[in-house]
Design a protein around this motif. Structure first.
Motif, short mmCIF file in Angstrom:
data_model
loop_
_atom_site.label_atom_id
_atom_site.label_comp_id
_atom_site.label_asym_id
_atom_site.label_seq_id
_atom_site.Cartn_x
_atom_site.Cartn_y
_atom_site.Cartn_z
N LEU A 232 0.72 -0.91 -0.09
CA LEU A 232 0.12 0.06 0.14
C LEU A 232 1.16 1.22 0.18
CD1 LEU A 232 -2.25 -0.93 2.57
CD2 LEU A 232 -3.29 -0.59 -0.34
N ILE A 233 1.87 1.28 0.52
CA ILE A 233 3.02 2.37 1.15
C ILE A 233 3.45 2.69 -0.44
CG2 ILE A 233 5.09 3.46 1.31
CD1 ILE A 233 3.76 1.91 4.67
N ALA A 234 3.73 1.46 -1.70
CA ALA A 234 4.21 1.35 -2.68
C ALA A 234 3.38 2.37 -3.56
CB ALA A 234 5.03 0.35 -3.32
N LEU A 235 2.24 1.96 -3.91
CA LEU A 235 1.12 2.30 -4.26
C LEU A 235 0.56 4.35 -3.68
CD1 LEU A 235 -1.10 -0.15 -4.06
CD2 LEU A 235 0.08 0.05 -5.94
N VAL A 236 1.13 4.35 -2.50
CA VAL A 236 1.14 5.98 -2.63
C VAL A 236 1.89 6.19 -2.87
CG1 VAL A 236 0.95 7.18 -0.51
CG2 VAL A 236 -0.72 5.28 -0.25
N VAL A 237 2.96 6.00 -2.22
CA VAL A 237 4.34 6.81 -3.16
C VAL A 237 4.38 6.56 -4.93
CG1 VAL A 237 6.62 6.15 -3.55
CG2 VAL A 237 5.47 5.91 -1.22
N ALA A 238 3.67 6.10 -5.17
CA ALA A 238 3.26 5.89 -6.80
C ALA A 238 2.00 7.69 -7.50
CB ALA A 238 2.70 4.91 -7.47
N ALA A 239 1.18 7.12 -6.38
CA ALA A 239 0.21 7.95 -6.89
C ALA A 239 0.70 9.43 -6.76
CB ALA A 239 -0.85 7.80 -5.54
N SER A 240 1.78 9.73 -5.57
CA SER A 240 2.13 11.37 -4.76
C SER A 240 3.29 11.27 -5.96
CB SER A 240 3.12 10.92 -3.82
OG SER A 240 2.59 10.44 -2.45
N LEU A 241 3.28 10.66 -7.11
CA LEU A 241 4.28 11.42 -8.89
C LEU A 241 3.10 12.31 -9.63
CD1 LEU A 241 7.19 8.99 -8.09
CD2 LEU A 241 7.08 11.08 -6.94
N THR A 242 1.78 12.09 -9.37
CA THR A 242 1.07 12.29 -10.67
C THR A 242 1.08 13.69 -10.62
OG1 THR A 242 -0.47 12.16 -8.60
CG2 THR A 242 -0.34 10.18 -9.83
#
Length: 309
Positions: free
Chosen positions: A203-213
């Protein structure tokens, strides 16, 4: 012609029209999927992309080896510390559980390495094609400017996800090799199982990826402003550094909550029990806002741009 025959002819024409429209829609979808697949293949085959992923994968290795050497010398890593659960609080726990290397590595790469890599890919998306003389060729094909722009952004977001997972998988591998795995202690002091810890890491990895949008949309907009890929990449990275500096100046606290990087490290709240959602939702909402604003600006610029290359 009787009324029944006329009705039959009209029904047949309507069916033919619908079939033609369905065929055209299917062709457009197939073309879009083919264009996206082509963009993905081109992006991930470039040596520059592979080099960026290699650098990102090396960060957890360096952090893990450094922690291992430090603890082997008997120096220890100090106490847990505060910092809202950011890097220092995680790094102190690596020796107890290698899974914390995932959180530490993401916290170490998110402020600069990950967004810099995204800035390079996004900045080169349109400007690089113009510089190489292939942009006009892409637009001659039945892609359309809007579809091409959306494909470029989707490819950049795919790179965001892959880059984040590369860091996470590299950190998990190194953590498993150098340190013990098992139950882990959350920032709140509660104990959770290994399975729950792995789920939170995902979940943290997915949130980090979303933080780069947000930075991805900003880089794509910059890429539509110039025909030089290097200039677009440099400008995007320069804006990233500027925003990071502004976010550290106490006197600018009034504008800092609106900077795209302000809530990046809020992913640490997923390691609380219960999870603290406020900053996480603020971060995702802010990224969506940046993506909408700069995505719209990129579309407005690109659809009106005179393509000369």
């Amino acid at each position: 012609m009787s009324q029944a025959e006329d009705t039959s002819v009209r029904a047949e024409k309507t069916a033919q029209t619908r079939a033609t429209a369905a065929t055209a829609l299917s062709v457009r979808r197939m073309w879009t999927l083919g264009l996206f697949r082509s963009e993905l293949t081109t992006t991930f085959r470039r040596w520059r992309t592979l080099a960026l992923l290699g650098v990102l994968a090396a960060v957890p290795v360096l952090v893990g080896i450094a922690v291992k050497i430090e603890t082997s010398d008997g120096g220890g890593m100090g106490g847990g510390g505060g910092g809202g659960g950011a890097g220092p609080a995680f790094i102190a726990q690596i020796t107890n559980n290698g899974l914390f290397l995932v959180f530490t590595s993401l916290a170490a790469t998110l402020p600069f390495f990950l967004p810099m890599a995204i800035g390079v890919i996004a900045g080169d998306a349109i400007a690089g094609e113009a510089n190489a003389g292939t942009l006009r060729y892409l637009l001659v094909a039945p892609a359309g400017r809007t579809r091409l722009l959306l494909t470029k952004y989707a490819t950049t977001m795919a790179f965001c996800l892959v880059a984040t997972l590369v860091v996470a998988v590299s950190a998990l591998t190194v953590g498993a090799l150098l340190f013990p795995l098992g139950e882990l202690t959350t920032i709140s002091g509660t104990r959770i199982g290994m399975g729950d810890g792995l789920l939170r890491a995902l979940l943290i990895a997915l949130v980090v990826a979303a933080s780069l949008t947000g930075i991805a949309a900003l880089g794509l907009f910059v890429s539509t402003l110039t025909n030089s890929g290097i200039a677009a990449m440099a400008t995007t990275v320069g804006l990233l550094i500027t925003v990071q500096i502004l976010d550290q100046i106490p006197q600018l606290h009034a504008i800092q909550p609106y900077l795209f990087s302000h809530y990046w490290l809020s992913f640490a709240d997923l390691m609380r029990d219960p999870v603290y959602w406020d900053d996480l939702t603020h971060n995702l909402g802010l990224q969506a806002l940046y993506a909408a604003v700069f995505g719209s600006a990129a579309w407005a610029r690109f659809t009106a741009k005179d393509i000369t290359a």
